[in-house]
Scaffold this motif. Structure first.
Motif, PDB file in Angstrom:
ATOM      1  N   SER A   1       1.000  -1.188   0.607  1.00  0.00           N
ATOM      2  CA  SER A   1       0.191   0.296   0.045  1.00  0.00           C
ATOM      3  C   SER A   1       0.897   1.155  -0.054  1.00  0.00           C
TER       4      SER A   1
ATOM      5  N   ASP B   1       1.780   2.026  -3.296  1.00  0.00           N
ATOM      6  CA  ASP B   1       0.709   2.809  -4.128  1.00  0.00           C
ATOM      7  C   ASP B   1       1.090   4.674  -3.477  1.00  0.00           C
ATOM      8  N   ARG B   2       1.663   5.007  -3.000  1.00  0.00           N
ATOM      9  CA  ARG B   2       2.031   6.409  -2.272  1.00  0.00           C
ATOM     10  C   ARG B   2       3.414   7.014  -2.618  1.00  0.00           C
ATOM     11  N   ILE B   3       4.066   6.263  -2.232  1.00  0.00           N
ATOM     12  CA  ILE B   3       5.304   6.614  -2.892  1.00  0.00           C
ATOM     13  C   ILE B   3       6.501   6.150  -4.114  1.00  0.00           C
TER      14      ILE B   3
ATOM     15  N   ARG C   1       2.301   7.196  -8.423  1.00  0.00           N
ATOM     16  CA  ARG C   1       0.285   8.363  -7.515  1.00  0.00           C
ATOM     17  C   ARG C   1      -0.545   6.853  -7.977  1.00  0.00           C
ATOM     18  N   TYR C   2      -0.906   6.492  -7.360  1.00  0.00           N
ATOM     19  CA  TYR C   2      -2.251   5.023  -7.669  1.00  0.00           C
ATOM     20  C   TYR C   2      -3.553   5.144  -6.605  1.00  0.00           C
ATOM     21  N   ASP C   3      -4.195   5.629  -8.018  1.00  0.00           N
ATOM     22  CA  ASP C   3      -5.885   5.993  -6.886  1.00  0.00           C
ATOM     23  C   ASP C   3      -6.641   5.010  -7.150  1.00  0.00           C
TER      24      ASP C   3
END
Length: 398
Positions: free
Chosen positions: A263, A266-268, A388-390
């Motif tokens: 997880s 997905d952000r960094i 970056r993942y939404d």
């Protein structure tokens, strides 16, 4: 059913496949001897190589078939049932008077089935929404927890009966098949010919980056499964159960941290977890081989597990980042081919080097390879990410 429910059930299937596999590792010497293979380390090596050789040959076949058919669930069920049957057949070999060659043949057949259940259940996780890192973190957590439980319980089983891990693995795989039958297909496959799918995957050379990391990472797993267990038993005088508990010191943090690590990626982005994680992982593997006491080696196994937790799910997420949904089965099949080749290499490299030169050179080779891939492929990983993942829209920025 919600994606969260499906994610949980698919993770349980991945977990079950790993439990059934790792049941055999802590007491491998005793199991192989009971099956007529003798008590030398190379007999155990070939016992493992037979299964993983089939993994290499069949992983992409299952993936291409699922993409072409647009169905994954029935193939997962078939793979799990076939794997369970092979485990029972192997356990019955001594009773029917067949030799160790029959055991190895059945291991090949079983591997051909089991890799279908393993690879396609991970591919089904790739088909879910919610973030590639998160979904692959669920797969990684399942792999790690399966290996942790398998190493502990398998060691206990082996002290009771050297063939008990085989029967236990068969029961787990039957349960995985039943659970798989309850999960709906979300495959986006559109029925393209197998040849077309294979060609499209071959035209994506960027896939070689996660494939290479997958190869080395699984090499270290194969190294610990065979040479690592032998190292702890021979160097520190541990029995099968104690060796299993020592392996669990690696697998528990490896499992628990993979979902948050995926997880986080997905952000960094993928670069820091993959490259820096691999560097630290390689250094800690070498440190285990240098440890002068069992207590220190066991403590370092925990650190190895923490480092590995950042690498594994993020590497798998790179595969999902690169290919479109219609090619995921073939791409994950390719990833598992390289991973299985890595496991094979880990068994062979670790077993042969330890046999010829001793355990420390074997640890230096395994850790050195992990460090090398991090250095050599760091630039290529950076080109794939960061991103970056939404959770709703998918990748929205690269």
């Amino acid at each position: 059913m919600t994606s969260r429910s499906d994610r949980t059930r698919l993770a349980l299937i991945v977990w079950g496949v790993l439990v059934s596999q790792v049941f055999l590792y802590p007491g491998l010497e005793d199991t192989v001897a009971a099956l007529g293979g003798g008590d030398e380390i190379l007999a155990g090596t070939w016992f493992l190589v037979a299964e993983f050789g089939a993994f290499v040959g069949c992983a992409v076949v299952w993936g291409l078939a699922s993409d072409a058919l647009g169905r994954r669930t029935p193939l997962v069920v078939l793979g799990a049932i076939g794997g369970a049957a092979s485990y029972v057949a192997v356990a019955l070999v001594p009773q029917v008077g067949l030799g160790f060659g029959a055991v190895l043949l059945l291991r090949v057949v079983g591997g051909a089935f089991t890799i279908g259940a393993f690879s396609l259940s991970i591919t089904m996780l790739m088909d879910l929404s919610g973030g590639h890192g998160r979904n692959m973190g669920a797969a990684g957590t399942a792999i790690g927890l399966g290996a942790a439980l398998g190493s502990v319980v398998g060691g206990q089983f082996a002290t009771i009966d050297p063939l008990a891990p085989l029967y236990g693995g068969a029961v787990i795989l039957v349960g995985a098949a039943v659970l798989a039958a309850t999960i709906p297909d979300r495959s986006p496959g559109d029925g393209r010919p197998v040849g077309t799918l294979a060609e499209r995957v071959r035209t994506r050379p960027t896939l070689l980056v996660p494939f290479a990391f997958g190869y080395i990472d699984r090499l270290t797993a194969g190294f610990f499964a065979l040479t690592g267990v032998a190292y702890f038993r021979d160097t520190f005088g541990l029995d099968a159960a104690q060796a299993g508990l020592t392996l669990a010191l690696f697998f528990v943090p490896f499992a628990v941290l993979q979902y948050p690590a995926g997880s986080l990626s997905d952000r960094i982005g993928r670069f820091l977890p993959v490259v820096i994680g691999s560097l630290c992982y390689g250094v800690m593997i070498i440190a285990v081989g240098l440890a002068p006491t069992a207590a220190l080696a066991a403590g370092l196994m925990v650190v190895v597990g923490v480092c590995g937790a950042f690498v594994s799910p993020t590497t798998m997420a790179l595969v999902t980042d690169i290919v479109p949904a219609s090619e995921r089965g073939a791409a994950m099949g390719g990833f598992n081919v390289f991973g299985s080749l890595g496991m094979l290499s880990g068994f062979l490299v670790g077993g042969i080097i330890a046999d010829l030169y001793g355990y420390l050179p074997a640890f230096l080779a395994a850790g050195g390879l992990e460090i090398s891939i991090a250095v050599l492929a760091s630039r290529a990983v950076r080109r794939i990410g960061p991103q970056r993942y939404d959770s709703t829209l998918g990748v929205v920025e690269r």
